[in-house]
Design an enzyme around this catalytic site. Structure first.
Site, PDB file in Angstrom:
ATOM      1  N   GLU A 172     -20.018  23.307 -24.049  1.00 50.11           N
ATOM      2  CA  GLU A 172     -19.997  22.076 -23.122  1.00 50.11           C
ATOM      3  C   GLU A 172     -20.558  22.094 -21.985  1.00 50.11           C
ATOM      4  O   GLU A 172     -20.787  21.973 -20.539  1.00 50.11           O
ATOM      5  CB  GLU A 172     -18.620  22.620 -22.848  1.00 50.11           C
ATOM      6  N   LYS A 377     -10.767  13.288 -24.019  1.00 48.58           N
ATOM      7  CA  LYS A 377     -10.450  14.455 -23.214  1.00 48.58           C
ATOM      8  C   LYS A 377     -10.101  14.683 -21.538  1.00 48.58           C
ATOM      9  O   LYS A 377      -9.239  15.727 -21.448  1.00 48.58           O
ATOM     10  CB  LYS A 377     -12.200  15.158 -22.997  1.00 48.58           C
TER      11      LYS A 377
HETATM   12  P1  FAD Z   1      -6.729  31.817 -18.301  1.00 51.41           P
HETATM   13  O1  FAD Z   1      -6.026  30.362 -17.663  1.00 51.41           O
HETATM   14  O2  FAD Z   1      -7.910  32.453 -18.173  1.00 51.41           O
HETATM   15  O3  FAD Z   1      -5.507  32.259 -16.747  1.00 51.41           O
HETATM   16  C1  FAD Z   1      -4.908  33.899 -16.464  1.00 51.41           C
HETATM   17  C2  FAD Z   1      -4.812  34.028 -14.948  1.00 51.41           C
HETATM   18  O4  FAD Z   1      -5.111  35.436 -14.768  1.00 51.41           O
HETATM   19  C3  FAD Z   1      -6.145  34.153 -13.852  1.00 51.41           C
HETATM   20  O5  FAD Z   1      -5.543  33.324 -13.612  1.00 51.41           O
HETATM   21  C4  FAD Z   1      -6.593  34.705 -13.883  1.00 51.41           C
HETATM   22  O6  FAD Z   1      -6.684  34.909 -12.153  1.00 51.41           O
HETATM   23  C5  FAD Z   1      -5.306  35.777 -13.539  1.00 51.41           C
HETATM   24  N1  FAD Z   1      -5.816  37.289 -13.778  1.00 51.41           N
HETATM   25  C6  FAD Z   1      -6.325  37.962 -14.726  1.00 51.41           C
HETATM   26  N2  FAD Z   1      -6.764  39.457 -14.331  1.00 51.41           N
HETATM   27  C7  FAD Z   1      -5.631  39.652 -13.566  1.00 51.41           C
HETATM   28  C8  FAD Z   1      -4.780  40.758 -12.667  1.00 51.41           C
HETATM   29  N3  FAD Z   1      -5.874  41.552 -12.864  1.00 51.41           N
HETATM   30  N4  FAD Z   1      -4.017  41.296 -11.698  1.00 51.41           N
HETATM   31  C9  FAD Z   1      -3.323  39.343 -11.215  1.00 51.41           C
HETATM   32  N5  FAD Z   1      -3.709  38.202 -12.255  1.00 51.41           N
HETATM   33  C10 FAD Z   1      -5.016  38.247 -13.054  1.00 51.41           C
HETATM   34  N6  FAD Z   1      -9.163  25.969 -24.201  1.00 51.41           N
HETATM   35  C11 FAD Z   1      -8.486  24.277 -24.714  1.00 51.41           C
HETATM   36  O7  FAD Z   1      -7.856  24.245 -25.518  1.00 51.41           O
HETATM   37  N7  FAD Z   1      -9.108  23.263 -24.768  1.00 51.41           N
HETATM   38  C12 FAD Z   1     -10.584  23.201 -23.506  1.00 51.41           C
HETATM   39  O8  FAD Z   1     -10.770  22.245 -23.554  1.00 51.41           O
HETATM   40  C13 FAD Z   1     -10.930  24.582 -22.952  1.00 51.41           C
HETATM   41  N8  FAD Z   1     -12.070  24.219 -22.586  1.00 51.41           N
HETATM   42  C14 FAD Z   1     -12.380  25.654 -22.220  1.00 51.41           C
HETATM   43  C15 FAD Z   1     -13.666  25.468 -21.335  1.00 51.41           C
HETATM   44  C16 FAD Z   1     -14.026  26.966 -20.704  1.00 51.41           C
HETATM   45  C17 FAD Z   1     -15.475  26.623 -19.640  1.00 51.41           C
HETATM   46  C18 FAD Z   1     -13.924  27.930 -20.791  1.00 51.41           C
HETATM   47  C19 FAD Z   1     -14.285  29.119 -20.529  1.00 51.41           C
HETATM   48  C20 FAD Z   1     -12.043  28.312 -22.215  1.00 51.41           C
HETATM   49  C21 FAD Z   1     -12.602  26.346 -22.488  1.00 51.41           C
HETATM   50  N9  FAD Z   1     -10.964  26.821 -23.225  1.00 51.41           N
HETATM   51  C22 FAD Z   1     -10.436  25.782 -23.580  1.00 51.41           C
HETATM   52  C23 FAD Z   1     -10.470  27.656 -23.420  1.00 51.41           C
HETATM   53  C24 FAD Z   1      -9.123  28.231 -22.476  1.00 51.41           C
HETATM   54  O9  FAD Z   1      -9.497  27.551 -21.277  1.00 51.41           O
HETATM   55  C25 FAD Z   1      -7.968  29.656 -22.217  1.00 51.41           C
HETATM   56  O10 FAD Z   1      -7.815  29.534 -23.780  1.00 51.41           O
HETATM   57  C26 FAD Z   1      -7.010  29.264 -21.828  1.00 51.41           C
HETATM   58  O11 FAD Z   1      -7.407  29.260 -19.934  1.00 51.41           O
HETATM   59  C27 FAD Z   1      -5.621  30.728 -21.764  1.00 51.41           C
HETATM   60  O12 FAD Z   1      -5.176  30.346 -20.662  1.00 51.41           O
HETATM   61  P2  FAD Z   1      -4.425  31.808 -19.869  1.00 51.41           P
HETATM   62  O13 FAD Z   1      -3.321  30.892 -19.148  1.00 51.41           O
HETATM   63  O14 FAD Z   1      -3.959  33.371 -21.364  1.00 51.41           O
HETATM   64  O15 FAD Z   1      -5.369  32.957 -19.442  1.00 51.41           O
HETATM   65  P1  NAD Z   2     -16.759  31.683 -29.214  1.00 55.29           P
HETATM   66  O1  NAD Z   2     -16.765  32.935 -29.842  1.00 55.29           O
HETATM   67  O2  NAD Z   2     -16.148  30.831 -29.630  1.00 55.29           O
HETATM   68  O3  NAD Z   2     -18.086  31.219 -29.217  1.00 55.29           O
HETATM   69  C1  NAD Z   2     -19.796  32.421 -29.095  1.00 55.29           C
HETATM   70  C2  NAD Z   2     -20.224  31.702 -29.830  1.00 55.29           C
HETATM   71  O4  NAD Z   2     -21.133  33.263 -29.738  1.00 55.29           O
HETATM   72  C3  NAD Z   2     -20.303  32.054 -31.231  1.00 55.29           C
HETATM   73  O5  NAD Z   2     -21.425  30.682 -31.912  1.00 55.29           O
HETATM   74  C4  NAD Z   2     -21.223  32.770 -31.489  1.00 55.29           C
HETATM   75  O6  NAD Z   2     -21.750  32.833 -33.679  1.00 55.29           O
HETATM   76  C5  NAD Z   2     -22.042  32.987 -30.349  1.00 55.29           C
HETATM   77  N1  NAD Z   2     -22.774  34.646 -30.154  1.00 55.29           N
HETATM   78  C6  NAD Z   2     -21.977  35.692 -30.274  1.00 55.29           C
HETATM   79  N2  NAD Z   2     -22.620  37.230 -31.305  1.00 55.29           N
HETATM   80  C7  NAD Z   2     -23.976  35.707 -30.489  1.00 55.29           C
HETATM   81  C8  NAD Z   2     -25.173  36.969 -30.684  1.00 55.29           C
HETATM   82  N3  NAD Z   2     -25.104  38.319 -30.272  1.00 55.29           N
HETATM   83  N4  NAD Z   2     -26.203  35.942 -29.783  1.00 55.29           N
HETATM   84  C9  NAD Z   2     -26.251  34.673 -30.549  1.00 55.29           C
HETATM   85  N5  NAD Z   2     -24.957  34.034 -30.075  1.00 55.29           N
HETATM   86  C10 NAD Z   2     -24.340  34.582 -30.189  1.00 55.29           C
HETATM   87  O7  NAD Z   2     -16.298  32.259 -27.780  1.00 55.29           O
HETATM   88  P2  NAD Z   2     -16.575  30.302 -26.722  1.00 55.29           P
HETATM   89  O8  NAD Z   2     -17.110  29.258 -26.755  1.00 55.29           O
HETATM   90  O9  NAD Z   2     -16.434  31.380 -24.959  1.00 55.29           O
HETATM   91  O10 NAD Z   2     -14.660  30.326 -26.522  1.00 55.29           O
HETATM   92  C11 NAD Z   2     -13.579  30.634 -26.547  1.00 55.29           C
HETATM   93  C12 NAD Z   2     -12.372  29.810 -27.109  1.00 55.29           C
HETATM   94  O11 NAD Z   2     -11.967  29.276 -26.174  1.00 55.29           O
HETATM   95  C13 NAD Z   2     -12.111  29.376 -28.369  1.00 55.29           C
HETATM   96  O12 NAD Z   2     -11.604  29.735 -28.987  1.00 55.29           O
HETATM   97  C14 NAD Z   2     -13.054  28.073 -28.423  1.00 55.29           C
HETATM   98  O13 NAD Z   2     -12.053  27.356 -29.688  1.00 55.29           O
HETATM   99  C15 NAD Z   2     -12.198  28.103 -27.084  1.00 55.29           C
HETATM  100  N6  NAD Z   2     -12.695  26.818 -26.163  1.00 55.29           N
HETATM  101  C16 NAD Z   2     -12.376  25.551 -26.161  1.00 55.29           C
HETATM  102  C17 NAD Z   2     -12.924  24.281 -25.636  1.00 55.29           C
HETATM  103  C18 NAD Z   2     -12.578  22.857 -25.808  1.00 55.29           C
HETATM  104  O14 NAD Z   2     -11.486  22.999 -26.820  1.00 55.29           O
HETATM  105  N7  NAD Z   2     -13.482  22.076 -25.734  1.00 55.29           N
HETATM  106  C19 NAD Z   2     -13.780  24.259 -24.494  1.00 55.29           C
HETATM  107  C20 NAD Z   2     -14.167  26.378 -24.404  1.00 55.29           C
HETATM  108  C21 NAD Z   2     -13.592  26.904 -25.206  1.00 55.29           C
END
Ligand code: FAD
Ligand code: NAD
Length: 403
Positions: A172, A377
């Site tokens: 992404e 999305k």
């Molecule tokens: P988070 O959303 O990470 O929230 C944790 C919260 O705790 C934050 O507000 C943080 O500031 C707070 N916090 C952390 N440490 C402390 C502390 N010590 N004290 C107080 N507060 C603290 N999943 C999908 O299903 N669809 C997607 O399209 C998708 N896209 C993603 C894109 C990206 C770039 C990334 C990185 C992840 C994506 N994911 C997606 C995965 C998804 O974002 C996570 O699974 C989700 O955010 C988890 O929710 P959570 O509430 O557990 O944690």
């Molecule tokens: P991930 O663990 O899913 O992917 C990490 C990738 O890095 C893997 O493909 C792995 O093979 C690669 N990798 C690990 N070690 C490596 C190395 N030494 N050298 C080269 N490649 C290496 O992590 P993520 O992409 O951050 O996703 C985390 C979670 O968030 C997942 O559950 C994912 O499904 C979710 N997520 C979902 C969306 C969505 O639904 N649109 C978007 C972002 C993240």
């Protein structure tokens, strides 16, 4: 304030914490319990939009909102502080600036980047973990472009961006980068053929384990727009100016971002919970084994998919569903009624490939590509805002333009 009320303390205002708080306020009367939400910042951010903030394609302020705009501070006590540790034996949460006791605890502190001990990665690579780290990445990229023509020592490789890990976050992110780079080239008068976006993945394919047809679509779409893939290239070291892969090959760049994996919040370990690969395996009712009053949800929890004998992947979709079960079960404990078991309702997975392209599966496996997937999305993103704050929040923070 009525101090005889049981106190429910929620740690972390991400998807899981915000939705648990929302559900509790909907399901419990104000006199039934005191609800306390503790978060590091006074704002909540949509983690699923952070790759856009990191690339610079979305303003950070659109990806976050004040927590007090969503939860009424007269109904939910809001504490903005960092959680340091949970003292389970004392029913106490230690914060950086104070302490707070609880009757029921929800740990929803989210994820941290996991560099698996790769030499130099923590020190030399950026990671997309929150608003601040994401903003730093976009500012670093822009700085590289801004100085390119001014610095006589600048090299073409300074404009290269290396993204380590071709999972959903890495894919992404590169999708956003190829939209941002032409704009930066125009702004700083740089030949657009110079900057490179290189995604490095150890597995034989990007998005390992995902539907092959959709993976092929994503790869081809991104390659057409200029992303270079290095597949089957295991990153073994991260130097100041690039990765070392497959033994001794160096790939150089001025910006290095690690998207190679995540793990649970380190507060879990500090608090003495039993940890498996950085997270806590919870019971079907989302409580910690042996702890009657502690729930762990979202990216801090391993929730088992019993049919497949492995945990569900950590996603926002799952975190929001954990919140529903967690809130219902806290209500169950307060009312001495039976607790419910978490059942994951898989609504599919859609990944963006920039603003107007995407791919994924929805409902029971229907494949979507291109603009329909991209529109879907945005519907998914807006749905979350709707659940949290109704149509008003969609109008304020939503993705209203289809492309
Ligand atoms: P988070 O959303 O990470 O929230 C944790 C919260 O705790 C934050 O507000 C943080 O500031 C707070 N916090 C952390 N440490 C402390 C502390 N010590 N004290 C107080 N507060 C603290 N999943 C999908 O299903 N669809 C997607 O399209 C998708 N896209 C993603 C894109 C990206 C770039 C990334 C990185 C992840 C994506 N994911 C997606 C995965 C998804 O974002 C996570 O699974 C989700 O955010 C988890 O929710 P959570 O509430 O557990 O944690
Ligand atoms: P991930 O663990 O899913 O992917 C990490 C990738 O890095 C893997 O493909 C792995 O093979 C690669 N990798 C690990 N070690 C490596 C190395 N030494 N050298 C080269 N490649 C290496 O992590 P993520 O992409 O951050 O996703 C985390 C979670 O968030 C997942 O559950 C994912 O499904 C979710 N997520 C979902 C969306 C969505 O639904 N649109 C978007 C972002 C993240």
């Amino acid at each position: 304030m009525n101090t005889n009320k049981p106190r429910i303390v929620i740690l972390g205002a991400g998807y899981a914490g915000m939705m648990t708080t929302k559900r509790l306020t909907q399901q419990l009367g104000a006199e039934e319990a005191e609800i306390v939400l503790i978060n590091k910042h006074n704002y909540h951010y949509q983690t699923t939009w952070l790759h856009e903030v990191a690339a610079g394609t979305r303003n950070q302020n659109q990806a976050r909102m004040m927590i007090s705009d969503v939860h009424n501070p007269n109904r939910v006590r809001l504490i903005y502080d960092s959680v340091v540790e949970v003292k389970k034996e004392e029913n106490l949460v230690v914060l950086e600036n104070s302490e707070l006791s609880y009757d029921y605890l929800v740990v929803s502190l989210g994820f941290e980047s996991n560099t698996f001990g790769i030499k130099g990665m923590d020190k030399n690579a950026f990671a997309i973990t929150d608003i601040e780290t994401s903003r730093l990445i976009s500012e670093h990229i822009e700085y590289q472009f801004a100085k390119y023509k001014l610095d006589p020592k600048a090299k073409e490789e300074d404009l290269a961006i290396l993204v380590g890990g071709g999972g959903f976050t890495g894919i992404e992110f590169v999708g956003e980068l190829v939209e941002q780079i032409p704009k930066l080239c125009k702004k700083y008068d740089i030949d657009p053929s110079i900057p490179k976006v290189i995604n490095v993945e150890a597995a034989p394919t990007i998005l390992p384990g995902f539907n092959e047809v959709l993976v092929a679509y994503a790869k081809s779409s991104l390659e057409t727009r200029g992303v270079e893939f290095r597949i089957g290239a295991k990153i073994e070291e991260c130097k100041k100016n690039g990765f070392v892969v497959n033994g001794d090959e160096e790939i150089k760049a001025g910006t290095i971002v690690w998207t190679g994996g995540v793990t649970g919040n380190s507060v879990l370990n500090k608090s003495g919970f039993e940890i498996t690969k950085g997270k806590v395996t919870v019971n079907g009712d989302l409580r910690v084994p042996g702890e009657e009053n502690i729930f762990i949800i979202g990216d801090c929890a391993w929730v088992m998919n019993e049919e497949e004998g492995r945990p569900y992947p950590p996603t926002a979709q799952a975190a929001m569903q954990h919140a529903d079960t967690c809130a219902a079960n806290i209500k169950g404990l307060l009312h001495n009624s039976e607790l419910t078991k978490f059942v994951f309702d898989d609504k599919g997975t859609v990944a963006s490939l920039g603003n107007s392209d995407a791919m994924g599966t929805v409902f029971s496996g229907t494949k979507l590509y291109g603009k329909p997937a991209s529109a879907m999305k945005k519907v998914i993103d807006n749905r979350y805002l709707f659940l949290l704050g109704g149509p008003k929040l969609i109008l304020k923070k939503g993705k209203l333009r289809p492309f």
